[in-house]
Design an enzyme around this catalytic site. Structure first.
Site, PDB file in Angstrom:
ATOM      1  N   ARG A  14       0.490  -1.213  -0.056  1.00 22.78           N
ATOM      2  CA  ARG A  14      -0.044  -0.076  -0.032  1.00 22.78           C
ATOM      3  C   ARG A  14       0.899   0.877  -0.003  1.00 22.78           C
ATOM      4  NH1 ARG A  14      -1.233   5.094   2.714  1.00 22.78           N
ATOM      5  NH2 ARG A  14      -0.035   3.667   5.039  1.00 22.78           N
ATOM      6  N   GLU A  15       1.387   1.290   1.025  1.00 23.87           N
ATOM      7  CA  GLU A  15       2.415   2.633   1.186  1.00 23.87           C
ATOM      8  C   GLU A  15       3.517   2.608   0.058  1.00 23.87           C
ATOM      9  OE1 GLU A  15       2.601   5.836   3.788  1.00 23.87           O
ATOM     10  OE2 GLU A  15       4.004   6.606   2.355  1.00 23.87           O
ATOM     11  N   HIS A  74      -6.808   0.094   2.641  1.00 29.94           N
ATOM     12  CA  HIS A  74      -6.593   1.289   4.180  1.00 29.94           C
ATOM     13  C   HIS A  74      -7.892   1.585   2.952  1.00 29.94           C
ATOM     14  CE1 HIS A  74      -4.166   5.364   3.975  1.00 29.94           C
ATOM     15  NE2 HIS A  74      -3.959   4.659   5.511  1.00 29.94           N
ATOM     16  N   ARG A 134      -9.469  -0.472  12.282  1.00 28.43           N
ATOM     17  CA  ARG A 134      -8.403   0.383  13.092  1.00 28.43           C
ATOM     18  C   ARG A 134      -8.843   2.107  12.067  1.00 28.43           C
ATOM     19  NH1 ARG A 134      -2.962   2.727   9.991  1.00 28.43           N
ATOM     20  NH2 ARG A 134      -4.971   3.908   9.033  1.00 28.43           N
ATOM     21  N   SER A 136      -7.716   5.724  11.916  1.00 24.86           N
ATOM     22  CA  SER A 136      -5.577   6.388  12.069  1.00 24.86           C
ATOM     23  C   SER A 136      -6.003   8.089  11.435  1.00 24.86           C
ATOM     24  CB  SER A 136      -5.004   5.759  11.210  1.00 24.86           C
ATOM     25  OG  SER A 136      -4.258   6.566  11.357  1.00 24.86           O
ATOM     26  N   THR A 168       2.448  11.289   9.034  1.00 29.12           N
ATOM     27  CA  THR A 168       2.436  11.299   7.793  1.00 29.12           C
ATOM     28  C   THR A 168       3.505  12.154   7.153  1.00 29.12           C
ATOM     29  OG1 THR A 168       0.052  11.179   8.181  1.00 29.12           O
ATOM     30  CG2 THR A 168       0.571  12.388   5.898  1.00 29.12           C
ATOM     31  N   HIS A 195       2.917   4.764  12.041  1.00 26.52           N
ATOM     32  CA  HIS A 195       2.712   4.737  10.943  1.00 26.52           C
ATOM     33  C   HIS A 195       3.756   6.109  11.152  1.00 26.52           C
ATOM     34  CE1 HIS A 195       2.219   4.590   6.870  1.00 26.52           C
ATOM     35  NE2 HIS A 195       2.413   5.979   6.587  1.00 26.52           N
ATOM     36  N   HIS A 197       7.005   8.444   8.793  1.00 23.41           N
ATOM     37  CA  HIS A 197       7.631   8.678   7.396  1.00 23.41           C
ATOM     38  C   HIS A 197       8.872   9.179   8.255  1.00 23.41           C
ATOM     39  CE1 HIS A 197       5.036   8.225   4.008  1.00 23.41           C
ATOM     40  NE2 HIS A 197       4.377   8.258   4.779  1.00 23.41           N
ATOM     41  N   HIS A 291      40.273  -1.751  14.181  1.00 25.81           N
ATOM     42  CA  HIS A 291      38.584  -2.561  14.571  1.00 25.81           C
ATOM     43  C   HIS A 291      39.164  -4.398  14.055  1.00 25.81           C
ATOM     44  CE1 HIS A 291      35.451   1.323  14.790  1.00 25.81           C
ATOM     45  NE2 HIS A 291      36.810   1.415  14.669  1.00 25.81           N
TER      46      HIS A 291
END
Ligand code: HCA
Ligand code: CU
Length: 387
Positions: A14-15, A74, A134, A136, A168, A195, A197, A291
């Site tokens: 989706r996203e 969604h 849900r 949102s 968002t 959620h 960003h 290292h």
């Protein structure tokens, strides 16, 4: 802290479809869904069936795969969208509407009271359809707190499964997300999804802070793909949780992250960034002598994550001017050569001096080591002949 009890809502389908280069076809979406399911995410979120005719078909197809993961779609907070969502056969519906003044003004134009009425109508309908629900609030981090809590409390009073906090525009800080979710935790009974960003590089840290504050569900995508520069990445969240407590992610098939990352990278036509968490090409490379010396004795000296637990390998890089003689000595032993410390130190000096002028390869170092061994053998031979 609910660090052991969190669930992953992977929204690559989706996203992730909102990523600049993403245009998955049905077959690709199904392949991604199967890989996410095999990895073990608890939820897979797919694009709204209202987006396009194919999106509707794909949503039905993925809902019908019989995955172990629950399939969500969604949608906007509209009754007609919610009805369409239910028709696809998904296990749950993620509803959202903007609550910030920006989105009230420039997006849907609704007042908070109108949002509450609409949310109650849509949530009540979905609950009657026996799907997980849900709600949102898009752009939560830029919404007024009284507005936000009014909406969340209204849907919580209906007995909703989850409320979602969405950063968002990626403006949240770990401290800010923690504070908001902590307060929300004390106000609602529902589970809390976050959620976030990644516009300012805080997406993983914010997701972690959400869990620390009592959040229960985190949205991720493979490689973090999404609108603009994306959201919390699946591998990033896993690495963060593993570093805190490997048991918190023991239920996932960690060795499949690399395959997921490279599969999705190829579908969206990008290279995995060099600094990508876990799967960037330098993620387990050790270079400076200080290292490599310690890592050869015990990798935990300079590693928070054990690559082997993710089906990956570390690389000890020795052909450069920052190299150290311990690492060169280790390489000699790997090649089955027996050189004394003095000889190893000599080769180390040669590597350093040569690489001041050119880029050396491991082959070059191996040749120097082998050359030294031959000299030594020849020397020993001569000493024996003289004897
Ligand atoms: C978007 C919507 C969203 C929704 C997140 C959520 C966001 O703006 O594309 O439903 O919680 O980032 O707000 O992805
Ligand atoms: Cu988003």
């Amino acid at each position: 802290m609910s660090l052991e009890h969190f669930s992953i809502v992977d929204t690559t389908l989706r996203e992730g479809e909102q990523f600049v280069n993403a245009n998955f076809n049905t077959e690709q979406k199904i392949a991604i869904a199967h890989k996410l399911d095999a990895f073990g995410v608890e939820y897979i979120e797919v694009t709204s069936p209202c987006a396009s005719p194919q999106s509707f078909e794909d949503c039905c197809a993925i809902a019908g795969l019989g995955l172990r993961a629950k399939v969500l779609t969604h949608v906007r907070c509209h009754l007609s969208d919610a009805q369409r969502a239910v028709e696809t056969g998904v296990d749950g519906v993620n509803v959202m509407i903007g609550t910030s003044t920006y989105l009230q003004k420039f997006s849907h134009g609704k007042s908070i009271d109108a949002i509450v009425d609409l949310a109650q109508e849509v949530v009540t309908f979905l609950q009657s359809q026996n799907v997980e629900v849900r709600f949102s609030a898009e752009d939560s981090m830029r919404s007024s707190l009284p507005d936000l809590f009014k909406v969340y409390e209204a849907v919580d009073a209906l007995g909703i499964n989850r409320v979602g906090v969405a950063d968002t525009v990626g403006i949240g800080t770990p401290h800010g997300v923690y504070g908001l979710i902590k307060e929300l935790r004390s106000r609602v009974k529902a589970d809390i999804e976050f959620h976030g960003h990644n516009d300012t590089g805080c997406a993983i840290a914010n997701a972690y802070a959400a869990l620390e504050a009592g959040g229960t569900h985190i949205d991720t995508t493979v490689l973090g793909i999404g609108e603009r520069n994306g959201i919390t990445s699946l591998g990033g969240l896993i690495a963060r949780m593993y570093a805190t407590d490997p048991n918190s992610v023991a239920r996932y098939n960690l060795a499949q992250i690399a395959g997921l990352d490279s599969f999705v990278a190829s579908l969206v036509n990008i290279d995995i960034p060099f600094n990508n968490i876990l799967t960037g090409f330098s993620a387990f490379n050790h270079k400076a002598g200080l290292h490599t010396n310690a890592v050869l004795k015990n990798p935990t000296a300079y590693e928070a994550l054990n690559p082997e637990d993710f089906g990956l390998t570390r690389n000890i890089q020795i052909a450069h001017r920052l190299t150290g003689w311990n690492a060169i000595s280790h390489r000699a032993r790997e090649l089955g050569l027996f050189l004394d410390d003095q000889q190893i130190k000599l080769v180390t000096e040669q590597v350093k001096t040569l690489s001041d002028g050119q880029q050396l390869s491991l082959d070059d170092v191996d040749q120097l080591l082998r050359g030294t061994q031959q000299l030594q053998t020849a020397g020993e031979g001569m000493a024996w002949a003289r004897h």
